[in-house]
Design a protein around this motif. Structure first.
Motif, PDB file in Angstrom:
ATOM      1  N   ALA A  73     -10.937  -1.614   8.443  1.00 44.72           N
ATOM      2  CA  ALA A  73      -9.572  -1.497   8.504  1.00 44.72           C
ATOM      3  C   ALA A  73      -9.046  -0.156   9.149  1.00 44.72           C
ATOM      4  N   ALA A  74      -9.902   0.839   8.748  1.00 44.55           N
ATOM      5  CA  ALA A  74      -9.935   2.239   9.371  1.00 44.55           C
ATOM      6  C   ALA A  74      -9.777   2.295  10.989  1.00 44.55           C
ATOM      7  N   VAL A  75     -10.446   1.392  11.408  1.00 41.94           N
ATOM      8  CA  VAL A  75     -10.533   1.585  12.946  1.00 41.94           C
ATOM      9  C   VAL A  75      -9.359   1.089  13.565  1.00 41.94           C
ATOM     10  N   GLY A  76      -8.771   0.390  13.114  1.00 47.56           N
ATOM     11  CA  GLY A  76      -7.290  -0.310  13.481  1.00 47.56           C
ATOM     12  C   GLY A  76      -6.218   0.480  12.849  1.00 47.56           C
ATOM     13  N   GLY A  77      -6.288   1.647  12.152  1.00 48.05           N
ATOM     14  CA  GLY A  77      -5.228   2.265  11.459  1.00 48.05           C
ATOM     15  C   GLY A  77      -5.079   1.866   9.998  1.00 48.05           C
ATOM     16  N   GLU A  78      -4.339   2.488   9.254  1.00 47.50           N
ATOM     17  CA  GLU A  78      -4.181   2.020   7.742  1.00 47.50           C
ATOM     18  C   GLU A  78      -2.932   1.268   7.843  1.00 47.50           C
ATOM     19  N   GLY A  79      -2.688   0.354   6.855  1.00 47.09           N
ATOM     20  CA  GLY A  79      -1.655  -0.506   6.672  1.00 47.09           C
ATOM     21  C   GLY A  79      -1.964  -1.646   5.640  1.00 47.09           C
ATOM     22  N   ARG A  80      -0.872  -2.242   5.093  1.00 44.43           N
ATOM     23  CA  ARG A  80      -0.913  -3.479   4.153  1.00 44.43           C
ATOM     24  C   ARG A  80      -1.588  -4.575   4.986  1.00 44.43           C
ATOM     25  N   GLY A  81      -2.373  -5.223   4.390  1.00 39.44           N
ATOM     26  CA  GLY A  81      -2.813  -6.433   4.860  1.00 39.44           C
ATOM     27  C   GLY A  81      -4.060  -6.305   5.782  1.00 39.44           C
ATOM     28  N   ARG A  82      -4.509  -4.961   6.111  1.00 39.04           N
ATOM     29  CA  ARG A  82      -5.788  -4.833   6.938  1.00 39.04           C
ATOM     30  C   ARG A  82      -7.004  -4.677   6.100  1.00 39.04           C
ATOM     31  N   GLY A  83      -7.032  -5.065   5.024  1.00 39.94           N
ATOM     32  CA  GLY A  83      -8.185  -5.099   4.006  1.00 39.94           C
ATOM     33  C   GLY A  83      -8.177  -4.067   2.918  1.00 39.94           C
ATOM     34  N   TRP A  84      -7.085  -3.202   3.143  1.00 36.05           N
ATOM     35  CA  TRP A  84      -7.072  -1.966   2.030  1.00 36.05           C
ATOM     36  C   TRP A  84      -6.580  -2.579   0.716  1.00 36.05           C
ATOM     37  N   PRO A  85      -7.053  -1.897  -0.337  1.00 38.62           N
ATOM     38  CA  PRO A  85      -6.348  -2.236  -1.558  1.00 38.62           C
ATOM     39  C   PRO A  85      -4.880  -1.454  -1.725  1.00 38.62           C
ATOM     40  N   GLY A  86      -4.122  -1.477  -2.556  1.00 39.85           N
ATOM     41  CA  GLY A  86      -2.939  -0.937  -2.679  1.00 39.85           C
ATOM     42  C   GLY A  86      -2.930   0.545  -3.371  1.00 39.85           C
ATOM     43  N   ARG A  87      -1.826   0.974  -3.653  1.00 36.75           N
ATOM     44  CA  ARG A  87      -1.654   2.116  -4.301  1.00 36.75           C
ATOM     45  C   ARG A  87      -0.976   2.109  -5.936  1.00 36.75           C
ATOM     46  N   ARG A  88      -1.478   3.153  -6.755  1.00 36.00           N
ATOM     47  CA  ARG A  88      -0.743   2.799  -8.099  1.00 36.00           C
ATOM     48  C   ARG A  88       0.741   2.970  -7.949  1.00 36.00           C
ATOM     49  N   ASP A  89       1.367   2.297  -8.679  1.00 35.95           N
ATOM     50  CA  ASP A  89       2.817   2.235  -8.778  1.00 35.95           C
ATOM     51  C   ASP A  89       3.499   1.750  -7.402  1.00 35.95           C
ATOM     52  N   ASP A  90       2.826   1.057  -6.606  1.00 37.14           N
ATOM     53  CA  ASP A  90       3.619   0.878  -5.374  1.00 37.14           C
ATOM     54  C   ASP A  90       4.660  -0.396  -5.439  1.00 37.14           C
ATOM     55  N   GLY A  91       4.742  -0.917  -6.473  1.00 36.14           N
ATOM     56  CA  GLY A  91       5.594  -2.099  -6.690  1.00 36.14           C
ATOM     57  C   GLY A  91       5.254  -3.410  -6.190  1.00 36.14           C
ATOM     58  N   TRP A  92       3.800  -3.652  -5.807  1.00 37.54           N
ATOM     59  CA  TRP A  92       3.410  -4.725  -5.240  1.00 37.54           C
ATOM     60  C   TRP A  92       2.532  -5.585  -6.129  1.00 37.54           C
ATOM     61  N   ALA A  93       2.634  -5.129  -7.358  1.00 40.56           N
ATOM     62  CA  ALA A  93       1.802  -5.867  -8.315  1.00 40.56           C
ATOM     63  C   ALA A  93       2.550  -5.704  -9.608  1.00 40.56           C
ATOM     64  N   GLU A  94       2.322  -6.678 -10.491  1.00 37.50           N
ATOM     65  CA  GLU A  94       2.932  -6.692 -12.163  1.00 37.50           C
ATOM     66  C   GLU A  94       2.018  -7.273 -13.048  1.00 37.50           C
ATOM     67  N   LEU A  95       1.948  -6.850 -14.047  1.00 31.87           N
ATOM     68  CA  LEU A  95       1.240  -7.414 -15.277  1.00 31.87           C
ATOM     69  C   LEU A  95       2.018  -8.253 -15.981  1.00 31.87           C
TER      70      LEU A  95
END
Length: 268
Positions: free
Chosen positions: A229-251
């Motif tokens: 993913a780093a080769v193509g630049g960072e970004g959601r959906g390129r194999g990276w996990p998320g970040r804490r409190d990014d609002g994209w997941a809930e329990l």
């Protein structure tokens, strides 16, 4: 599916504990079970046997475990809230796909008596753990199974001349920690609904799980995909996990009384 839609996680534990007790080994603890959940069978088996150190050949363990599963899986039942959730989503025209690490034989054992429930998932939109379209070594926590599930939906939409669904428009329902990570790395939003004992195991680390970071980057699959993913630049959906409190997941502790409005879904 296991532990999210059906009560089969407790059945897996039951079957393993029968064999462990026969071998004078302790019951399967949740710190080990947590590592097994959501992963493909062969990978989960390696983790289990490394811990269990059973005094019997692996072939004998597989035979015993298969016999117990054939006995108990047909009694599996939907977890609370699941029938209403699937009914409401279907009535609202939500596109549904099933993505499970269960192989075909076990899938049939668990679901053949629940055909009404699984009609919510069109046959061509069911992706199982032994699907040959998933490359070897690319089971959860890799994102491949969810990306394939989305492609099964989009393939049908293309044939109908309809607009395709983007990754960021998807909502993944998961109970396992590797499954949450797979969903996040697929660039999708995630609802984590874990077994109560799993939630206890990750007490204080919930935000790590929701971000897809609970592996701590130790899993080689994670390293490989993140390097790609780093080769193509960072970004959601390129194999990276998320970040804490990014609002994209809930329990959620249960799928009962699901907050449909939060996701723009009507609940009549």
């Amino acid at each position: 599916m296991d532990g999210l839609l059906l009560d089969t996680e407790d059945i897996y534990t039951l079957c393993n504990n029968v064999i462990l007790r026969e071998c004078n080994r302790p019951d399967l603890p949740w710190n080990i079970k947590a590592q097994l959940q959501g992963r493909p069978g062969p990978e989960a088996g390696e983790i289990f046997h490394a811990w269990a150190q059973l005094p019997i050949p692996r072939a004998e363990y597989i035979r015993k475990n298969s016999e117990l599963q054939r006995k108990h899986f047909p009694s599996a039942q939907p977890l609370p809230g699941v029938p209403d959730l699937l009914k409401t989503l279907s009535q609202n025209g939500v596109q549904l796909a099933l993505a499970t690490s269960s192989h075909t034989a076990n899938y049939r054992l668990k679901t053949s008596h629940l055909e009404g429930l699984f009609k919510s998932f069109p046959e061509e939109q069911r992706v199982l753990g032994d699907d040959t379209r998933i490359p070897p070594g690319k089971g959860k926590p890799a994102p491949d199974i969810y990306l394939l599930a989305l492609e099964t939906i989009n393939s049908r939409l293309r044939k109908q001349g309809k607009k395709e669904i983007k990754r960021e428009e998807c909502l993944v329902f998961e109970d396992s920690v590797p499954g949450v990570e797979a969903g996040r790395r697929a660039g999708m939003r995630v609802v984590w609904c874990p077994h109560p004992q799993l939630l206890k195991e990750y007490k204080g680390r919930e935000k790590e799980v929701l971000a897809g970071l609970a592996n701590g980057g130790k899993d080689q699959q994670v390293k490989n995909v993140m390097e790609e993913a780093a080769v193509g630049g960072e970004g959601r959906g390129r194999g990276w996990p998320g970040r804490r409190d990014d609002g994209w997941a809930e329990l959620l502790q249960s799928l009962e009384n699901f907050p449909y409005g939060r996701y723009g879904i009507r609940n009549a």
